[in-house]
Write a protein that holds these residues in place. Structure first.
Motif, mmCIF file in Angstrom:
data_model
loop_
_atom_site.group_PDB
_atom_site.id
_atom_site.type_symbol
_atom_site.label_atom_id
_atom_site.label_comp_id
_atom_site.label_asym_id
_atom_site.label_seq_id
_atom_site.Cartn_x
_atom_site.Cartn_y
_atom_site.Cartn_z
ATOM 1 N N ALA A 204 -64.690 -18.162 19.849
ATOM 2 C CA ALA A 204 -64.033 -17.528 18.700
ATOM 3 C C ALA A 204 -64.616 -16.129 18.540
ATOM 4 O O ALA A 204 -65.836 -15.937 18.559
ATOM 5 C CB ALA A 204 -64.256 -18.343 17.437
ATOM 6 N N TYR A 205 -63.742 -15.153 18.399
ATOM 7 C CA TYR A 205 -64.140 -13.762 18.300
ATOM 8 C C TYR A 205 -63.423 -13.113 17.129
ATOM 9 O O TYR A 205 -62.348 -13.563 16.730
ATOM 10 C CB TYR A 205 -63.795 -13.011 19.599
ATOM 11 N N MET A 206 -63.991 -12.037 16.610
ATOM 12 C CA MET A 206 -63.389 -11.341 15.478
ATOM 13 C C MET A 206 -63.437 -9.838 15.696
ATOM 14 O O MET A 206 -64.435 -9.301 16.185
ATOM 15 C CB MET A 206 -64.160 -11.679 14.197
ATOM 16 N N TYR B 261 -66.033 -5.759 11.411
ATOM 17 C CA TYR B 261 -66.584 -6.988 11.987
ATOM 18 C C TYR B 261 -66.078 -7.062 13.417
ATOM 19 O O TYR B 261 -64.871 -7.098 13.651
ATOM 20 C CB TYR B 261 -66.072 -8.222 11.248
ATOM 21 N N MET B 262 -66.969 -7.066 14.386
ATOM 22 C CA MET B 262 -66.572 -7.164 15.787
ATOM 23 C C MET B 262 -67.605 -7.982 16.545
ATOM 24 O O MET B 262 -68.786 -7.645 16.540
ATOM 25 C CB MET B 262 -66.457 -5.778 16.431
ATOM 26 N N GLY B 263 -67.158 -9.059 17.174
ATOM 27 C CA GLY B 263 -68.069 -9.848 17.978
ATOM 28 C C GLY B 263 -67.748 -11.321 17.938
ATOM 29 O O GLY B 263 -66.691 -11.737 17.460
ATOM 30 N N ARG B 264 -68.684 -12.113 18.431
ATOM 31 C CA ARG B 264 -68.543 -13.569 18.430
ATOM 32 C C ARG B 264 -68.645 -14.109 17.014
ATOM 33 O O ARG B 264 -69.411 -13.596 16.211
ATOM 34 C CB ARG B 264 -69.642 -14.214 19.272
ATOM 35 N N ASP C 281 -66.442 -10.480 30.060
ATOM 36 C CA ASP C 281 -67.705 -10.267 30.770
ATOM 37 C C ASP C 281 -68.924 -10.843 30.048
ATOM 38 O O ASP C 281 -70.017 -10.833 30.589
ATOM 39 C CB ASP C 281 -67.937 -8.769 30.996
ATOM 40 N N GLY C 282 -68.747 -11.266 28.793
ATOM 41 C CA GLY C 282 -69.861 -11.806 28.030
ATOM 42 C C GLY C 282 -70.611 -10.779 27.206
ATOM 43 O O GLY C 282 -71.462 -11.119 26.396
ATOM 44 N N GLU C 283 -70.326 -9.494 27.411
ATOM 45 C CA GLU C 283 -70.911 -8.423 26.605
ATOM 46 C C GLU C 283 -70.055 -7.173 26.728
ATOM 47 O O GLU C 283 -69.364 -6.972 27.720
ATOM 48 C CB GLU C 283 -72.348 -8.125 27.023
ATOM 49 N N ALA C 284 -70.115 -6.344 25.708
ATOM 50 C CA ALA C 284 -69.367 -5.079 25.733
ATOM 51 C C ALA C 284 -70.246 -4.009 26.357
ATOM 52 O O ALA C 284 -71.408 -3.860 25.977
ATOM 53 C CB ALA C 284 -68.962 -4.680 24.321
ATOM 54 N N SER C 285 -69.702 -3.272 27.309
ATOM 55 C CA SER C 285 -70.482 -2.200 27.940
ATOM 56 C C SER C 285 -70.094 -0.822 27.408
ATOM 57 O O SER C 285 -70.865 0.120 27.527
ATOM 58 C CB SER C 285 -70.316 -2.241 29.460
ATOM 59 N N CYS C 286 -68.932 -0.707 26.767
ATOM 60 C CA CYS C 286 -68.489 0.607 26.294
ATOM 61 C C CYS C 286 -69.093 0.984 24.950
ATOM 62 O O CYS C 286 -69.132 2.166 24.603
ATOM 63 C CB CYS C 286 -66.965 0.665 26.230
ATOM 64 N N VAL C 287 -69.582 -0.012 24.200
ATOM 65 C CA VAL C 287 -70.177 0.257 22.889
ATOM 66 C C VAL C 287 -71.125 -0.889 22.530
ATOM 67 O O VAL C 287 -70.900 -2.031 22.936
ATOM 68 C CB VAL C 287 -69.084 0.438 21.803
ATOM 69 N N ASP C 288 -72.178 -0.579 21.820
ATOM 70 C CA ASP C 288 -73.117 -1.588 21.345
ATOM 71 C C ASP C 288 -72.503 -2.258 20.120
ATOM 72 O O ASP C 288 -72.316 -1.620 19.075
ATOM 73 C CB ASP C 288 -74.440 -0.923 20.986
ATOM 74 N N GLU D 298 -64.059 -6.653 26.918
ATOM 75 C CA GLU D 298 -65.286 -6.738 27.720
ATOM 76 C C GLU D 298 -66.143 -7.913 27.259
ATOM 77 O O GLU D 298 -66.661 -8.668 28.082
ATOM 78 C CB GLU D 298 -66.078 -5.441 27.607
ATOM 79 N N LEU D 299 -66.275 -8.066 25.953
ATOM 80 C CA LEU D 299 -67.073 -9.163 25.411
ATOM 81 C C LEU D 299 -66.502 -10.515 25.825
ATOM 82 O O LEU D 299 -67.231 -11.399 26.279
ATOM 83 C CB LEU D 299 -67.131 -9.068 23.879
ATOM 84 N N ILE D 300 -65.207 -10.665 25.704
ATOM 85 C CA ILE D 300 -64.566 -11.946 26.026
ATOM 86 C C ILE D 300 -64.599 -12.227 27.527
ATOM 87 O O ILE D 300 -64.919 -13.330 27.951
ATOM 88 C CB ILE D 300 -63.127 -11.971 25.478
#
Length: 110
Positions: A46-48, A36-39, A73-80, A69-71
């Motif tokens: 809150a992120y997990m 589980y990875m994301g908002r 920049d608002g999105e991860a660029s290294c992995v989908d 990156e997600l936290i």
């Protein structure tokens, strides 16, 4: 579990008390074996990142990079991160066909 609870007791008190449920798992693993990875939907900021099974240590560097990156920049660029969405097992609300009793489907309506 007691050692972790004791270590985080200050944070627990600041957040409103003690946890409702406490457990320890050797290898937490979601049904599809993907972490589980994301908002966390329904919560602000809150992120997990959890459920990496036995691969947690190996995946820690890229997981940390993707989550930062997600936290930041608002999105991860290294992995989908879409395949790892924490809400992927949540019941989907749809306006599809059929009768419902509350949220429960009770069959087609013809």
């Amino acid at each position: 579990v007691k050692a972790a609870t004791d270590s985080f007791s200050t944070m627990s008190r600041r957040l409103g008390g003690t946890p409702d449920t406490v457990q320890a798992c050797m290898r937490p693993c979601p049904p599809d074996a993907l972490p589980y990875m994301g908002r966390v939907r329904g919560f602000t900021n809150a992120y997990m990142s959890a459920g990496h099974n036995c691969w947690g240590i190996l995946w820690a560097p890229v997981s940390g990079k993707a989550m930062s990156e997600l936290i930041l920049d608002g999105e991860a660029s290294c992995v989908d991160l879409r395949p790892f969405d924490p809400a992927r097992f949540a019941k989907k609300k749809s306006g599809g066909r059929g009768r419902k009793r509350g949220e429960e489907s009770v069959g087609e309506q013809w």
